[in-house]
Scaffold this active site. Structure first.
Site, PDB file in Angstrom:
ATOM      1  N   TYR A 155      -7.871  14.334  -8.501  1.00  0.00           N
ATOM      2  CA  TYR A 155      -6.836  13.672  -9.292  1.00  0.00           C
ATOM      3  C   TYR A 155      -5.901  14.702  -9.913  1.00  0.00           C
ATOM      4  CZ  TYR A 155      -4.767  10.982 -13.135  1.00  0.00           C
ATOM      5  OH  TYR A 155      -3.901  10.394 -14.018  1.00  0.00           O
ATOM      6  N   SER A 166       0.370  13.347 -15.226  1.00  0.00           N
ATOM      7  CA  SER A 166      -0.759  13.371 -16.157  1.00  0.00           C
ATOM      8  C   SER A 166      -0.818  14.722 -16.845  1.00  0.00           C
ATOM      9  CB  SER A 166      -2.069  13.127 -15.394  1.00  0.00           C
ATOM     10  OG  SER A 166      -3.201  13.379 -16.210  1.00  0.00           O
ATOM     11  N   LYS A 193      -1.829  15.091  -9.198  1.00  0.00           N
ATOM     12  CA  LYS A 193      -0.807  14.988 -10.233  1.00  0.00           C
ATOM     13  C   LYS A 193       0.003  16.276 -10.352  1.00  0.00           C
ATOM     14  CE  LYS A 193      -1.450  10.739 -11.372  1.00  0.00           C
ATOM     15  NZ  LYS A 193      -0.414   9.727 -11.054  1.00  0.00           N
ATOM     16  N   ASP A 215       0.882  -1.151   0.000  1.00  0.00           N
ATOM     17  CA  ASP A 215       0.000   0.000   0.000  1.00  0.00           C
ATOM     18  C   ASP A 215       0.929   1.211   0.000  1.00  0.00           C
ATOM     19  OD1 ASP A 215      -1.549   2.219   0.645  1.00  0.00           O
ATOM     20  OD2 ASP A 215      -2.762   1.184   2.132  1.00  0.00           O
TER      21      ASP A 215
END
Length: 259
Positions: A153, A140, A157, A60
Site C-alpha cells: 500500500y 496517503s 501511494k 473496475d
C-alpha cells in the site's frame, strides 16, 4: 452560492467511505456526480439518494476498457468532465517480510494502475474543456513517511504521489488548464479501516469529537476534495496536501520517520 455549481465530477470508489462522503458533499454544493465503483448495489442506491444529478457506472479502475466506457458514458450524460477524483483503493496488511508477490501485484493493479488509467482518460476528456479541470489524487501519509505494516500500500501511494507531480507539470507545460494535486490523510474512520482494525473504539480515540484525534472522518477529507474541485483552488497545482493533524511532523519531531 454553491461552490461547484454545475461541475461534472467523476469519483472512483464512490459507493462507500471517503468516496461516498465526497459524492454527497459535492452534490450538495451543486455538482453533477458520476459514481464509479465495483459495488453495483451500493452505488445505485447512492445515485438514487442523490437524484437526477447522479449517475452510477460500474467500474473496475484497473481495466482500461472500462475506463474508456466510463468516460464515454459521462460525456454522453453530462456533456463534459470537469473534475476527476481518483479515490478507489485497497489496503491489505503486510510488511516487507510478510507480503507476497501476489499481494504486491494486486495492490499495484488497483492503487497504481487504476490511478494511471484515471489520469490518462480523465485528462483526455478535460484538455479541450474551456473551463479546465481538476484531478484529485487520494494518496496517503504512508507515501511520505512510510507505514511498515502496509508495504504494498505504501509503495502504491508513493507511485500515486509521483504520478501527481508528473501529471501536474505535463498539463502546465502543455498549456492545459488542468490541475493535479494529491491528498495525504493518515487514518480515516471508514469501513475499510474498521475492517483492518476491528478492535478500535471510536469513542475512546475521540474520533469525530476530539480535534486532536489522529483519525479523521470521511467528511473531513471531503471538505478538502471540495476545495480542490472548486475554482477557489485555481492556483494550487502539483501540491501534496496533508490531512493528518500534524501526525507526520510529530513523528519526525519524536525521532521516527513513519506515522
Amino acid at each position: 452560492m454553491k461552490r461547484v455549481q454545475d461541475k461534472v465530477v467523476l469519483i472512483t470508489g464512490a459507493a462507500s467511505g471517503v468516496g461516498k462522503a465526497d459524492a454527497l458533499l459535492l452534490a450538495a454544493e451543486g455538482a453533477r456526480v458520476v459514481l464509479a465503483d465495483i459495488d453495483r448495489d451500493a452505488g445505485q442506491a447512492l445515485a438514487a439518494e442523490i437524484g437526477a444529478n447522479a449517475l452510477f457506472i460500474e467500474l473496475d479502475v484497473a481495466e482500461e476498457v472500462q475506463w474508456r466506457r466510463a468516460i464515454a458514458q459521462t460525456l454522453e450524460r453530462f456533456g463534459r468532465l470537469d473534475v476527476l477524483v481518483n479515490n478507489a483503493a485497497i489496503c491489505p496488511l503486510g510488511t516487507i517480510e510478510e507480503a507476497s508477490l501476489a499481494q504486491w501485484r494486486t495492490v499495484q493493479r488497483v492503487n497504481a494502475d487504476g490511478y494511471f488509467l484515471g489520469c490518462k482518460y480523465g485528462l483526455a476528456a478535460m484538455k479541450d474543456n474551456p473551463r479546465g479541470g481538476s484531478i484529485i489524487m487520494m494518496s496517503s501519509i504512508a507515501a511520505l513517511g512510510g507505514l511498515p505494516p502496509m508495504c504494498a500500500y505504501s509503495a502504491s501511494k508513493g507511485a500515486v504521489t509521483a504520478l501527481t507531480r508528473s501529471v501536474a507539470v505535463h498539463c502546465k507545460s502543455s498549456g492545459y488548464r488542468i490541475r493535479c494535486n494529491s491528498i495525504h490523510p493518515d487514518g480515516i474512520w471508514t469501513p475499510m479501516t474498521q475492517a483492518l482494525v476491528p478492535g478500535l473504539d471510536p469513542v475512546a480515540l475521540g474520533i469525530a469529537d476530539n480535534p486532536m484525534a489522529r483519525m479523521c472522518m470521511p467528511e473531513d477529507v471531503a471538505n478538502l476534495v471540495l476545495f480542490l474541485a472548486s475554482d477557489e483552488s485555481r492556483f494550487i497545482n502539483g501540491a501534496e496536501l496533508r490531512i493528518d493533524n500534524a501526525q507526520l511532523i510529530s513523528g519526525i519531531a519524536a525521532g521516527t520517520t513513519h506515522p
